[in-house]
Design a protein around this motif. Structure first.
Motif, PDB file in Angstrom:
ATOM      1  N   ALA A  10       3.550  -5.430  -4.833  1.00 40.10           N
ATOM      2  CA  ALA A  10       4.579  -4.524  -4.328  1.00 40.10           C
ATOM      3  C   ALA A  10       4.833  -4.740  -2.844  1.00 40.10           C
ATOM      4  N   ALA A  49       4.553  -0.066  -7.044  1.00 37.49           N
ATOM      5  CA  ALA A  49       3.207  -0.303  -7.556  1.00 37.49           C
ATOM      6  C   ALA A  49       2.805   0.703  -8.633  1.00 37.49           C
ATOM      7  N   ALA A  78      -1.473  -5.085  -8.069  1.00 38.94           N
ATOM      8  CA  ALA A  78      -0.196  -4.372  -8.177  1.00 38.94           C
ATOM      9  C   ALA A  78       0.337  -3.981  -6.801  1.00 38.94           C
ATOM     10  N   PHE A  79      -0.532  -3.459  -5.955  1.00 34.99           N
ATOM     11  CA  PHE A  79      -0.086  -3.051  -4.625  1.00 34.99           C
ATOM     12  C   PHE A  79       0.205  -4.264  -3.735  1.00 34.99           C
TER      13      PHE A  79
END
Length: 266
Positions: A200, A216, A196-197
């Motif tokens: 992002a 994120a 997710a990060f």
């Protein structure tokens, strides 16, 4: 239902879905000036920040018309998504059980707002991304952005964010189909946070960490929410399997303690 009836039903649903897309495209065509102004606004903001000319360039006589058609169709698909998704659901419903129909309706009902939520977040991120990318223009140079290329960039950003927000729907669908247990998703939560990060960081090419975190965190929360739904579903499945005398999803029986992978019991 015979094959011919299936084909006739498919043709009917495709026709109705196409009508919905056309109606949405007509509405988008009517409001094209406002939509185009909103699309061009990130470039205008970058131009004011740089105090230099940054604007769209239409390379060809038919380019403005071509762009208006593409914008109308793109927005038509998004605006009419509840309608054509309903047509898809109506086509597959006759072949499903009552419980499966409820699941399919729930998945479609969750997919539409999640996709639109991702698109809205992409729209919020877009000006920051454009601002950073325009900053790479050398001093004294003029950035005449090709209109078709820019439109493709905007569409890709919105689609990527919309699809990313569909992750929880995919997780729950796989869980309900028996292809992924809650334990599997729970074990992979670290990978999910890292992905997710990373997503992002790539999707929001801005130097500040606040924008990356703002993108994120919703994805991580959606993952956690989907995990919670999977946990509740697996508990119901375990109770049903135990009542039928079958082992639980982890392979154990009620009188046995669950064991983690790689460990043994005495």
């Amino acid at each position: 239902m015979p094959l011919r009836a299936h084909l006739l039903e498919l043709r009917k649903r495709l026709f109705l879905a196409s009508i919905g897309v056309v109606v949405g495209a007509v509405v988008a065509w009517v409001f094209y000036d406002q939509v185009f102004a909103a699309i061009q606004r990130p470039l205008e903001m970058a131009s004011r920040t740089r105090d230099d000319l940054v604007t769209l360039n239409f390379a060809g006589v038919a380019a403005p018309f071509d762009m208006q058609v593409k914008v109308a169709l793109f927005l038509g698909v998004i605006v009419s998504s509840p309608w054509w998704l309903y047509q898809l659901w109506a086509f597959i419903t006759p072949g499903l059980t009552r419980r499966e129909r409820g699941y399919a309706f729930g998945f479609l009902g969750a997919a539409v707002p999640l996709f639109l939520g991702g698109a809205v977040l992409a729209w919020w991120v877009l000006p920051h991304a454009v601002q950073l990318l325009i900053e790479f223009t050398p001093a004294g140079a003029t950035n005449l952005v090709d209109a078709q290329t820019y439109l493709g960039f905007v569409m890709r950003v919105m689609l990527v964010f919309g699809i990313a927000f569909l992750l929880p729907v995919v997780m729950v669908a796989l869980n309900f189909a028996g292809l992924g247990t809650a334990a599997t998703w729970r074990k992979g939560w670290r990978w999910a946070v890292m992905i997710a990060f990373t997503f992002a960081a790539v999707a929001t090419p801005t130097p500040d960490a606040i924008t990356m975190i703002a993108v994120a965190i919703p994805i991580c929360l959606l993952y956690a929410g989907a995990l919670g739904v999977c946990v509740l579903h697996d508990r119901r499945v375990d109770r049903r399997r135990v009542a039928e005398g079958l082992p639980r999803l982890d392979g154990t029986f009620p009188d046995e303690a669950p064991t983690d992978a790689g460990t043994t019991t005495a």
